[in-house]
Design an enzyme around this catalytic site. Structure first.
Site, PDB file in Angstrom:
ATOM      1  N   ASN A 210       9.104   4.597  11.281  1.00 23.17           N
ATOM      2  CA  ASN A 210      10.358   5.698  11.144  1.00 23.17           C
ATOM      3  C   ASN A 210      10.359   6.553   9.953  1.00 23.17           C
ATOM      4  OD1 ASN A 210      11.526   4.370   8.832  1.00 23.17           O
ATOM      5  ND2 ASN A 210      11.394   2.616   9.882  1.00 23.17           N
ATOM      6  N   ASP A 278      12.757  -3.079  13.697  1.00 24.56           N
ATOM      7  CA  ASP A 278      13.383  -4.175  14.383  1.00 24.56           C
ATOM      8  C   ASP A 278      12.490  -4.773  15.120  1.00 24.56           C
ATOM      9  OD1 ASP A 278      15.633  -3.951  13.039  1.00 24.56           O
ATOM     10  OD2 ASP A 278      16.387  -2.239  14.598  1.00 24.56           O
ATOM     11  N   ASP A 305      14.509 -10.641  10.511  1.00 21.33           N
ATOM     12  CA  ASP A 305      15.451  -9.985   9.895  1.00 21.33           C
ATOM     13  C   ASP A 305      15.593 -10.391   8.225  1.00 21.33           C
ATOM     14  OD1 ASP A 305      17.940  -8.974   8.899  1.00 21.33           O
ATOM     15  OD2 ASP A 305      18.639  -8.577  10.948  1.00 21.33           O
ATOM     16  N   PHE A 324      21.890  -2.154   3.930  1.00 26.17           N
ATOM     17  CA  PHE A 324      22.334  -1.020   4.528  1.00 26.17           C
ATOM     18  C   PHE A 324      22.561  -0.859   5.898  1.00 26.17           C
ATOM     19  CE2 PHE A 324      21.610   2.462   1.246  1.00 26.17           C
ATOM     20  CZ  PHE A 324      21.064   1.666  -0.022  1.00 26.17           C
TER      21      PHE A 324
END
Ligand code: C5P
Length: 400
Positions: A210, A278, A305, A324
């Site tokens: 990302n 994710d 996670d 965040f």
């Protein structure tokens, strides 16, 4: 730079850059700090104990088996009475011994016997620096909390060009000051900060990623360190430099980040600023996937996670866990729900559909706590990091 009252044990190992350690001694003293130096046998080929002693104004130690030195000050005492141990320059050899726990001279024995923070400034030939063995040693040492000051790129004494040059003494002084935390409001507290993206491999040449730059997470790590916290920064692949004076661990995947976070516990504060992927590819191909005419499909599986795991109740839960939330719509609603779902204490929510936030220099957030939501005005990521670190420091009741 104010190092008044600080005691630095300076270990000089053998390398052509050892002469820069002499300038560093001068700078530490100018800043009010005191230096006791230890030379390895090879260091004595590059700088003399006499010059080090004359500059530091303190006795220089070189010998593990010196009867007189041991009667004056035992080697354990030497390693414990300092506020920080700085290894400058750190040769490939001393890094390898530190990683393996070898203690066959005074310097390495002190490094093994100490309970104090260690900062090492490696300097060596670029091939030695990039050798798999040295890279593995760097990882081991960073994971143990040793602060590695990355070497500079440039021409080397051996005629080659690349990474391996010892940073300038002023840069080393700044890193030492940072590492000492100069008795700030967070001194004595450990903090873990995650930063940057993660890269999830599909095959040896392709990965999922990302746009995270790591700017916000790195700035938070630096801001906490400047208030005295002992910070471990765990970062995915980024192009920005490691902040000086704190332990930085480089990882690629979410699974590696989760393992590094777990290994860095316990900590009083954990801030998850990383844009963790994710999902990862369920199966990673060993060879590059070739075009075959048909469109390949990619099956994804969920990553651990990290924030949620850290926030789960348990003896190792940091006292303050901050996450965040990068959202593109319904900021307050989604972020409030996320805070509850993740079980973290504070959540910083930002609207990443605003141009320039993801990967840019500025940020605009909503701080969500148990008390409610608070909108912070748009500011630079550095200023936001400072404001967050100060807010944390003002909540002493949460931390101690
Ligand atoms: O669920 P989402 O990715 O939106 O949550 C964002 C927050 O969770 C960030 O603080 C991020 O660092 C953290 N996170 C994590 N591990 C993941 C996914 C997100 O720590 N696998």
């Amino acid at each position: 730079m104010n190092l008044a009252g600080k005691k630095i044990l300076l270990i000089i190992s053998g390398g052509i850059a050892a002469y820069k350690a002499l300038e560093l001694i001068r700078l530490i003293q100018k800043s009010g700090g005191a230096v006791t130096a230890v030379l390895t046998d090879s260091a004595k080929h590059f700088v003399t104990p006499l010059s080090v002693q004359a500059l530091s104004g303190n006795k220089v130690f070189t010998d593990l088996f010196s009867l007189t030195d041991e009667s004056e000050m035992g080697h354990i005492e030497l390693s414990r009475s300092a506020d920080l141990i700085a290894v400058v320059p750190a040769s490939a050899n001393i890094l390898a011994k530190m990683a393996a726990g070898i203690c066959d001279d005074l310097a390495t024995t002190l490094l093994l016997a100490t309970d104090k923070r260690i900062l090492a400034a490696p300097a060596m030939n670029v091939r030695m620096w990039e050798h798999e063995a040295t890279v593995a040693n760097q990882k081991i040492l960073a994971q143990r909390g040793v602060i590695l000051l990355p070497p500079d790129e440039g021409p080397m004494a051996c005629g080659e060009f690349g990474y391996g040059r010892l940073p300038d003494p002023e840069v080393m002084l700044a890193a030492i000051a940072q590492a000492l935390g100069a008795a700030g409001p967070l001194s004595g507290l450990r903090a873990i900060v995650t930063s940057g993206p993660t890269h999830e491999p599909i095959d040896p040449v392709r990965y999922l990623a990302n746009r995270s730059s790591g700017r916000q997470g790195h700035a938070i790590a630096a801001a906490l360190a400047s208030l005295g916290a002992r910070v471990t920064l765990i970062t995915g692949p980024v192009t920005i430099p490691d902040p000086p004076g704190l332990a930085t661990i480089h990882i690629e995947t979410a699974a590696e980040m989760a393992a590094a976070v777990n290994a860095a516990l316990p900590a009083a504060i954990a801030i998850c600023a990383a844009a963790v992927a994710d999902w990862r590819a369920q199966n990673t191909a060993d060879q590059k996937i070739k075009k075959s005419g048909a469109t390949p499909s990619l099956t994804l599986t969920e990553n651990p996670d990290i924030l949620k795991t850290l926030s789960a109740p348990g003896p190792n839960r940091p006292r303050l866990v901050i996450g965040f939330a990068a959202e593109t719509e319904n900021l307050l609603e989604n972020a409030t729900a996320k805070r509850a779902r993740k079980n973290c204490d504070w959540l910083l929510a930002n609207n990443v559909s605003t141009p320039g936030i993801m990967g840019g220099a500025d940020n605009e957030i909503l701080l969500i706590t148990a008390e409610g939501a608070e909108a912070w005005p748009k500011m630079s990521k550095k200023d936001l990091a400072k404001k967050l670190a100060e807010r944390i420091a003002s909540k002493k009741e949460l931390l101690f």
